[in-house]
Design a protein around this motif. Sequence first.
Motif, short mmCIF file in Angstrom:
data_model
loop_
_atom_site.label_atom_id
_atom_site.label_comp_id
_atom_site.label_asym_id
_atom_site.label_seq_id
_atom_site.Cartn_x
_atom_site.Cartn_y
_atom_site.Cartn_z
N ARG A 37 0.85 -1.19 0.00
CA ARG A 37 0.00 0.00 0.00
C ARG A 37 0.89 1.24 0.00
NH1 ARG A 37 -5.45 0.92 2.40
NH2 ARG A 37 -5.67 3.16 2.39
N THR A 38 0.43 2.26 -0.70
CA THR A 38 1.18 3.51 -0.67
C THR A 38 0.22 4.66 -0.38
OG1 THR A 38 0.89 3.83 -3.05
CG2 THR A 38 2.91 2.73 -2.33
N GLY A 39 0.66 5.62 0.38
CA GLY A 39 -0.13 6.81 0.64
C GLY A 39 -1.36 6.57 1.51
N ASP A 40 -2.22 7.57 1.54
CA ASP A 40 -3.43 7.51 2.35
C ASP A 40 -4.68 7.42 1.48
OD1 ASP A 40 -2.12 7.68 4.77
OD2 ASP A 40 -2.01 9.86 4.66
N SER A 41 -4.57 6.83 0.29
CA SER A 41 -5.72 6.74 -0.59
C SER A 41 -6.52 5.48 -0.30
CB SER A 41 -5.26 6.73 -2.05
OG SER A 41 -4.70 5.48 -2.38
N ASP A 42 -7.58 5.28 -1.06
CA ASP A 42 -8.37 4.07 -0.92
C ASP A 42 -7.89 2.98 -1.87
OD1 ASP A 42 -9.21 5.21 -3.27
OD2 ASP A 42 -11.34 5.01 -2.88
N LEU A 43 -6.72 3.17 -2.47
CA LEU A 43 -6.16 2.17 -3.37
C LEU A 43 -5.23 1.24 -2.62
CD1 LEU A 43 -5.29 4.34 -6.50
CD2 LEU A 43 -7.33 2.96 -6.09
N ILE A 44 -5.28 -0.03 -2.98
CA ILE A 44 -4.40 -1.04 -2.40
C ILE A 44 -3.62 -1.66 -3.54
CG2 ILE A 44 -4.26 -3.13 -1.01
CD1 ILE A 44 -7.17 -2.55 -0.15
N PHE A 45 -2.32 -1.77 -3.37
CA PHE A 45 -1.45 -2.34 -4.40
C PHE A 45 -0.85 -3.64 -3.88
CE2 PHE A 45 -1.37 1.38 -7.10
CZ PHE A 45 -1.73 2.39 -6.23
N PHE A 46 -1.06 -4.71 -4.60
CA PHE A 46 -0.44 -5.99 -4.29
C PHE A 46 0.50 -6.32 -5.45
CE2 PHE A 46 -4.58 -6.30 -2.14
CZ PHE A 46 -4.16 -6.53 -0.84
N VAL A 139 -4.27 -3.82 -8.51
CA VAL A 139 -4.68 -2.60 -7.81
C VAL A 139 -6.15 -2.81 -7.45
CG1 VAL A 139 -5.03 -0.10 -7.96
CG2 VAL A 139 -3.11 -1.17 -9.18
N ALA A 140 -6.48 -2.62 -6.19
CA ALA A 140 -7.84 -2.76 -5.72
C ALA A 140 -8.26 -1.47 -5.01
CB ALA A 140 -7.96 -3.94 -4.74
N ALA A 141 -9.56 -1.30 -4.83
CA ALA A 141 -10.07 -0.11 -4.17
C ALA A 141 -10.85 -0.51 -2.93
CB ALA A 141 -10.96 0.68 -5.10
N GLU A 142 -10.54 0.16 -1.83
CA GLU A 142 -11.34 0.00 -0.61
C GLU A 142 -12.50 0.98 -0.73
OE1 GLU A 142 -8.51 -1.13 3.07
OE2 GLU A 142 -8.30 0.93 2.32
N GLU A 143 -13.69 0.47 -0.75
CA GLU A 143 -14.86 1.35 -0.89
C GLU A 143 -15.52 1.53 0.45
OE1 GLU A 143 -15.75 2.95 -3.67
OE2 GLU A 143 -14.21 2.01 -4.87
#
Length: 143
Positions: A37-46, A139-143
């Motif tokens: 994960r990078t930053g404070d966004s709702d994106l998750i990177f694996f 790349v996934a999004a936490e909603e």
Amino acid sequence: MNTATDEEANIELGDRPSCESKRQRAGIEHIGAFGMRTGDSDLIFFQGILPEINGDVRGDEPADAQVSMCLDRLELMLENRNVTLADLLKVEVRLTDVDALETVDRVYRERFENVEFPPRSVVGVCTLPGGAAIEIDVVAAEE
């Protein structure tokens, strides 16, 4: 302005699209620090999801088994973040044998049976860590 062609410049492309890097030759103990994960966004990177069990890359398994192992690992990672395959925004698949794409597609369709396919890129590579035939980044999004 004259530009030399590959033939005129004596460039030999060889049988492979690229060469192994030192990191690839050295094995999985040097695969780097893949972030989750990078930053404070709702994106998750694996990144760097390989067909491995308890740290052992199963590069000798058939392609369908390797794809299933990668997707099993991905689903566990997603579950730990309270997201699912439906939350994927982008998938990149790296294959050492692009002829295995039909197998990848079959397993992929089975796994994403009730989920809309996220955009996907497939890239052919020379080698992957641990002798794996497949590696996945998502790349996934936490909603």
